[in-house]
Design a protein around this motif. Structure first.
Motif, PDB file in Angstrom:
ATOM      1  N   THR A   1       0.831  -1.204   0.000  1.00 60.68           N
ATOM      2  CA  THR A   1       0.000   0.000   0.000  1.00 60.68           C
ATOM      3  C   THR A   1       0.865   1.253   0.000  1.00 60.68           C
ATOM      4  N   ASN A   2       1.980   1.195   0.703  1.00 59.96           N
ATOM      5  CA  ASN A   2       2.909   2.324   0.715  1.00 59.96           C
ATOM      6  C   ASN A   2       4.221   1.863   0.074  1.00 59.96           C
ATOM      7  N   ALA A   3       4.382   2.161  -1.183  1.00 52.22           N
ATOM      8  CA  ALA A   3       5.532   1.647  -1.928  1.00 52.22           C
ATOM      9  C   ALA A   3       6.725   2.587  -1.913  1.00 52.22           C
ATOM     10  N   TRP A   4       6.562   3.818  -1.378  1.00 52.65           N
ATOM     11  CA  TRP A   4       7.654   4.802  -1.493  1.00 52.65           C
ATOM     12  C   TRP A   4       8.922   4.393  -0.735  1.00 52.65           C
ATOM     13  N   PRO A   5       8.806   3.817   0.455  1.00 51.56           N
ATOM     14  CA  PRO A   5      10.064   3.409   1.122  1.00 51.56           C
ATOM     15  C   PRO A   5      10.834   2.371   0.307  1.00 51.56           C
ATOM     16  N   VAL A   6      10.095   1.376  -0.196  1.00 52.88           N
ATOM     17  CA  VAL A   6      10.760   0.340  -0.997  1.00 52.88           C
ATOM     18  C   VAL A   6      11.336   0.943  -2.273  1.00 52.88           C
ATOM     19  N   LEU A   7      10.588   1.872  -2.890  1.00 51.26           N
ATOM     20  CA  LEU A   7      11.059   2.519  -4.111  1.00 51.26           C
ATOM     21  C   LEU A   7      12.348   3.290  -3.862  1.00 51.26           C
ATOM     22  N   ALA A   8      12.398   4.008  -2.744  1.00 48.04           N
ATOM     23  CA  ALA A   8      13.589   4.799  -2.439  1.00 48.04           C
ATOM     24  C   ALA A   8      14.801   3.899  -2.197  1.00 48.04           C
ATOM     25  N   VAL A   9      14.593   2.842  -1.384  1.00 42.88           N
ATOM     26  CA  VAL A   9      15.705   1.942  -1.081  1.00 42.88           C
ATOM     27  C   VAL A   9      16.176   1.219  -2.343  1.00 42.88           C
ATOM     28  N   THR A  10      15.218   0.762  -3.140  1.00 44.01           N
ATOM     29  CA  THR A  10      15.581   0.041  -4.363  1.00 44.01           C
ATOM     30  C   THR A  10      16.343   0.933  -5.345  1.00 44.01           C
ATOM     31  N   SER A  11      15.966   2.197  -5.427  1.00 48.29           N
ATOM     32  CA  SER A  11      16.665   3.125  -6.332  1.00 48.29           C
ATOM     33  C   SER A  11      18.119   3.286  -5.924  1.00 48.29           C
ATOM     34  N   VAL A  12      18.348   3.392  -4.589  1.00 47.06           N
ATOM     35  CA  VAL A  12      19.726   3.512  -4.110  1.00 47.06           C
ATOM     36  C   VAL A  12      20.500   2.223  -4.383  1.00 47.06           C
ATOM     37  N   VAL A  13      19.804   1.090  -4.169  1.00 48.21           N
ATOM     38  CA  VAL A  13      20.447  -0.200  -4.431  1.00 48.21           C
ATOM     39  C   VAL A  13      20.875  -0.300  -5.897  1.00 48.21           C
ATOM     40  N   PHE A  14      20.008   0.163  -6.798  1.00 50.40           N
ATOM     41  CA  PHE A  14      20.350   0.115  -8.223  1.00 50.40           C
ATOM     42  C   PHE A  14      21.515   1.032  -8.556  1.00 50.40           C
ATOM     43  N   ALA A  15      21.634   2.122  -7.836  1.00 58.10           N
ATOM     44  CA  ALA A  15      22.783   2.997  -8.071  1.00 58.10           C
ATOM     45  C   ALA A  15      24.078   2.265  -7.751  1.00 58.10           C
TER      46      ALA A  15
END
Length: 356
Positions: free
Chosen positions: A24-38
């Motif tokens: 329901t709240n995807a922003w934390p996962v989105l933020a962490v995943t973006s950093v992981v991809f970096a």
């Protein structure tokens, strides 16, 4: 660059969507995943562009294993810092329950993806580069073979032309000898011209050295014979400034090059002007032969020319003296001049005895 960026965006989108589709709240996962991809991108390019060329490409497998192990430690520590130190502070939330096993296993999974993809990318890149190198080598070999066949064909054509020019040469020389004997007493100047012409024509039949060269002295003698013929043709009413070195140092040269240039000047030059005489200069030093011709252009009818003389000279110079000659032509409205420098070589006594 755009292709790489597009693939990274597609890869990240698939991973993020699969991780957040049920949340329901995807922003934390989105933020962490973006950093992981970096960090994934950092490891990907560090392995493909820096580590692999310095290790596996030079058969240093152990050093490569040490390097990727360092990348694994790097991604574990960064994942720990992001999840348990940085993200809780930035988001003002409690850190997730700490579990080393989960942390390490997930980090290794991301590390494995980065290493596997970057290694596969590197191998594909190396394979493509080798394929291009092989294709370039094949193209170079084909070019050289084509050039070899072209030179062979040109040589064959020259030999055929040479043979055509030798049709019944003995009959020709016998006839010239007859005319010489008939005019020797009554017209000595005509006989002298016949002798000079015979000398020039006989040079085409003379046996040459193993490298196809003749003595420079012989080539100059033919030039002087040609000059004398033109003086006879015009009853000495032509103006020519001619100079040559006294000591030729036993040099040798490709035959018919210089005399072709001189003949061209006689055909197209103004010979009757005392103010602008035909200038023919030869000089010899340690670096080779310097040859210079300058003539005023003739106005009016000129001798018939097939135009292949200069082409023959330039082709023969390039084939025989590659990167060892300079040939410059200055063609203006009134004057025509050329300068030629050829690096010549000495004739051995053996060559002189056999071919002179």
């Amino acid at each position: 660059m755009l292709l790489h960026l597009g693939l990274w965006v597609l890869y990240a989108t698939v991973q993020v969507v699969s991780s957040t589709i049920m949340l329901t709240n995807a922003w934390p996962v989105l933020a962490v995943t973006s950093v992981v991809f970096a960090f994934q991108a950092v490891i990907f390019y560090a392995n493909a562009e820096w580590l692999l060329p310095r290790t596996l490409e030079k058969n240093k497998k152990t050093l490569w294993i040490v390097g990727i192990a360092g990348f694994m430690v790097f991604i574990i520590l960064n994942r720990y810092l992001i999840l348990y130190r940085i993200y809780p502070v930035v988001s003002h939330v409690a850190p997730p329950t700490f579990d080393w096993l989960v942390l390490v296993s997930i980090a290794i999974w991301w590390w494995f993806q980065a290493i596997a993809l970057s290694t596969a990318y590197w191998f594909a890149k190396v394979s493509i580069q080798k394929e291009r190198k092989i294709n370039l080598q094949k193209e170079e070999l084909n070019r050289r073979e084509t050039e070899r066949l072209r030179l062979k064909q040109e040589k064959l054509e020259l030999e055929v032309a040479y043979l055509r020019a030798q049709i019944n040469p003995h009959f020709l020389f016998n006839t010239l000898g007859y005319f010489y004997n008939k005019t020797a007493n009554s017209q000595p100047d005509v006989a002298e011209g016949i002798a000079a012409l015979t000398n020039i024509m006989r040079s085409s039949l003379k046996k040459r050295g193993p490298d196809g060269m003749v003595s420079l002295e012989e080539e100059i003698e033919h030039i002087e014979s040609l000059i004398s013929i033109y003086f006879m043709r015009f009853n000495n009413n032509i103006h020519v400034e001619y100079s040559r070195p006294d000591n030729l140092h036993g040099q040798r040269i490709l035959p018919h090059i210089l005399i072709t240039l001189v003949e061209n000047a006689f055909k197209h030059g103004e010979l009757h002007s005392s103010a602008y005489p035909l200038k023919i200069k030869l000089n010899l030093d340690e670096s080779g032969l310097y040859f210079y011709i300058n003539n005023k252009k003739r106005i009016g009818p000129k001798e018939i020319s097939n135009g292949i003389g200069m082409e023959y000279v330039q082709r023969q110079l390039e084939n025989t003296y590659p990167n060892k000659y300079s040939f410059e032509i200055k063609d203006t409205d009134l004057f025509y001049s050329l300068s030629l420098h050829i690096a010549t070589t000495e004739i051995t006594l053996h060559d002189q005895l056999l071919y002179n």
